[in-house]
Design a protein around this motif. Structure first.
Motif, PDB file in Angstrom:
ATOM      1  N   ILE A  31      -3.616  12.126  -3.189  1.00  0.00           N
ATOM      2  CA  ILE A  31      -2.396  12.722  -2.043  1.00  0.00           C
ATOM      3  C   ILE A  31      -1.525  11.603  -2.293  1.00  0.00           C
ATOM      4  O   ILE A  31      -1.840  10.418  -2.495  1.00  0.00           O
ATOM      5  N   ARG A  32      -0.278  12.043  -2.673  1.00  0.00           N
ATOM      6  CA  ARG A  32       0.789  11.186  -2.627  1.00  0.00           C
ATOM      7  C   ARG A  32       1.634  11.281  -1.456  1.00  0.00           C
ATOM      8  O   ARG A  32       2.038  12.302  -1.037  1.00  0.00           O
ATOM      9  N   ILE A  33       1.728  10.200  -1.054  1.00  0.00           N
ATOM     10  CA  ILE A  33       2.519  10.012   0.504  1.00  0.00           C
ATOM     11  C   ILE A  33       3.817   9.201   0.484  1.00  0.00           C
ATOM     12  O   ILE A  33       3.757   8.060  -0.108  1.00  0.00           O
ATOM     13  N   LEU A  34       4.746   9.657   1.125  1.00  0.00           N
ATOM     14  CA  LEU A  34       6.033   8.931   1.433  1.00  0.00           C
ATOM     15  C   LEU A  34       6.059   8.315   2.867  1.00  0.00           C
ATOM     16  O   LEU A  34       5.769   8.920   3.820  1.00  0.00           O
ATOM     17  N   VAL A  35       6.278   7.080   2.880  1.00  0.00           N
ATOM     18  CA  VAL A  35       6.545   6.179   4.052  1.00  0.00           C
ATOM     19  C   VAL A  35       7.954   5.749   4.123  1.00  0.00           C
ATOM     20  O   VAL A  35       8.409   5.422   3.401  1.00  0.00           O
ATOM     21  N   GLU A  36       8.566   5.942   5.335  1.00  0.00           N
ATOM     22  CA  GLU A  36       9.841   5.750   5.549  1.00  0.00           C
ATOM     23  C   GLU A  36       9.852   5.081   7.053  1.00  0.00           C
ATOM     24  O   GLU A  36       9.436   5.353   8.067  1.00  0.00           O
ATOM     25  N   GLU A  37      10.302   3.951   6.691  1.00  0.00           N
ATOM     26  CA  GLU A  37      10.193   2.822   7.854  1.00  0.00           C
ATOM     27  C   GLU A  37      11.764   2.758   8.589  1.00  0.00           C
ATOM     28  O   GLU A  37      12.682   3.136   7.981  1.00  0.00           O
ATOM     29  N   PRO A  38      11.839   2.136   9.810  1.00  0.00           N
ATOM     30  CA  PRO A  38      13.196   2.215  10.481  1.00  0.00           C
ATOM     31  C   PRO A  38      14.061   1.713  10.038  1.00  0.00           C
ATOM     32  O   PRO A  38      15.205   2.213  10.125  1.00  0.00           O
ATOM     33  N   GLU A  44       6.123   4.658  -1.745  1.00  0.00           N
ATOM     34  CA  GLU A  44       5.036   5.839  -1.670  1.00  0.00           C
ATOM     35  C   GLU A  44       3.748   4.947  -1.955  1.00  0.00           C
ATOM     36  O   GLU A  44       3.409   3.789  -2.408  1.00  0.00           O
ATOM     37  N   ARG A  45       2.804   5.883  -1.472  1.00  0.00           N
ATOM     38  CA  ARG A  45       1.398   5.275  -1.382  1.00  0.00           C
ATOM     39  C   ARG A  45       0.528   6.381  -1.899  1.00  0.00           C
ATOM     40  O   ARG A  45       0.809   7.618  -2.052  1.00  0.00           O
ATOM     41  N   ILE A  46      -0.456   6.008  -2.789  1.00  0.00           N
ATOM     42  CA  ILE A  46      -1.464   6.935  -3.011  1.00  0.00           C
ATOM     43  C   ILE A  46      -2.800   6.764  -2.424  1.00  0.00           C
ATOM     44  O   ILE A  46      -3.236   5.511  -2.187  1.00  0.00           O
ATOM     45  N   TRP A  62      -3.289   2.698  -2.689  1.00  0.00           N
ATOM     46  CA  TRP A  62      -2.362   1.693  -3.420  1.00  0.00           C
ATOM     47  C   TRP A  62      -1.059   2.210  -3.339  1.00  0.00           C
ATOM     48  O   TRP A  62      -0.454   3.394  -3.056  1.00  0.00           O
ATOM     49  N   LEU A  63       0.087   1.351  -3.353  1.00  0.00           N
ATOM     50  CA  LEU A  63       1.560   1.433  -3.492  1.00  0.00           C
ATOM     51  C   LEU A  63       1.780   2.012  -4.803  1.00  0.00           C
ATOM     52  O   LEU A  63       1.396   1.262  -5.854  1.00  0.00           O
ATOM     53  N   VAL A  64       3.093   2.570  -4.645  1.00  0.00           N
ATOM     54  CA  VAL A  64       3.328   2.962  -6.105  1.00  0.00           C
ATOM     55  C   VAL A  64       4.582   2.236  -6.448  1.00  0.00           C
ATOM     56  O   VAL A  64       5.519   1.846  -5.697  1.00  0.00           O
ATOM     57  N   GLY A  72       0.542  -3.875  -6.717  1.00  0.00           N
ATOM     58  CA  GLY A  72      -0.199  -4.917  -5.746  1.00  0.00           C
ATOM     59  C   GLY A  72      -1.580  -4.257  -5.928  1.00  0.00           C
ATOM     60  O   GLY A  72      -2.099  -3.781  -7.028  1.00  0.00           O
ATOM     61  N   GLU A  73      -2.555  -4.757  -4.983  1.00  0.00           N
ATOM     62  CA  GLU A  73      -3.845  -4.604  -5.188  1.00  0.00           C
ATOM     63  C   GLU A  73      -4.436  -3.236  -4.653  1.00  0.00           C
ATOM     64  O   GLU A  73      -3.506  -2.507  -3.950  1.00  0.00           O
ATOM     65  N   VAL A  74      -5.407  -2.721  -5.338  1.00  0.00           N
ATOM     66  CA  VAL A  74      -6.155  -1.337  -4.845  1.00  0.00           C
ATOM     67  C   VAL A  74      -7.199  -1.458  -4.044  1.00  0.00           C
ATOM     68  O   VAL A  74      -8.213  -2.439  -4.050  1.00  0.00           O
ATOM     69  N   ALA A  75      -7.023  -0.826  -2.736  1.00  0.00           N
ATOM     70  CA  ALA A  75      -8.010  -0.874  -1.576  1.00  0.00           C
ATOM     71  C   ALA A  75      -8.939   0.070  -1.879  1.00  0.00           C
ATOM     72  O   ALA A  75      -8.738   1.303  -2.365  1.00  0.00           O
ATOM     73  N   SER A  76     -10.340  -0.084  -1.910  1.00  0.00           N
ATOM     74  CA  SER A  76     -11.506   0.702  -2.221  1.00  0.00           C
ATOM     75  C   SER A  76     -12.339   0.617  -1.062  1.00  0.00           C
ATOM     76  O   SER A  76     -12.893  -0.848  -0.820  1.00  0.00           O
TER      77      SER A  76
END
Length: 161
Positions: A31-38, A44-46, A62-64, A72-76
């Motif tokens: 799943i590819r996700i877009l995060v938009e902050e204020p 993007e995050r995967i 992880w962040l793209v 950065g790091e891959v959380a698993s």
């Protein structure tokens, strides 16, 4: 027979059962996700599910990076389908459930919309849209912060069968 969408007393039905989330994940899902902050920051995050079985899967996040690689790091860690279902178990007394259709990068999708707040008096409302065609995480959600609204939108979903 009890409703598998109901996880407990005082909760609204979840949009999907654990089995529906498992079935939609196939043998793996990305799943590819877009995060938009204020403040205007966007990234993007995967979320990638692998090693899927009857009970759950390995979830890597992880962040793209700008070049499309990992930033950065891959959380698993291991998650169960029931845990994922539980993320959408909202308190009935503090949540409004409606239907809405959204135009998103994944297409025009019919959604269940949950507007919810925690038990703190005058708590801000968080909004989650779950697309009926994509069992699993919300395809869009908005979370208030002191700086404004953080908006998260699913850009793509790819399941391996």
């Amino acid at each position: 027979m009890s409703d598998p969408h109901l996880l407990g007393p005082g909760l609204l039905p979840t949009p999907f059962t654990a089995d529906e989330i498992r079935d939609a994940s196939g043998s793996g899902k990305t799943i590819r996700i877009l995060v938009e902050e204020p403040g205007g920051e966007r990234f993007e995050r995967i979320n990638r599910f692998s090693d899927c079985d009857d009970d759950g899967a390995t979830l890597e996040r992880w962040l793209v990076a700008a070049d499309g690689g990992v930033d950065g790091e891959v959380a698993s860690g291991r998650v169960t389908w029931r845990e994922l279902q539980g993320h959408a178990a909202f308190a009935a007394e503090r949540t409004t459930l409606t239907e809405e259709t959204l135009e998103l990068p994944i297409g025009r999708v019919a959604c269940l919309r949950y507007d919810t707040r925690d038990e703190t008096p005058d708590a801000p409302i968080e909004t989650f849209w779950f697309a009926r065609a994509f069992p699993g995480m919300p395809v869009r959600y908005e979370s208030p912060t002191p700086a404004g609204i953080v908006c998260t939108t699913v850009l793509a979903v790819e399941a391996t069968r």
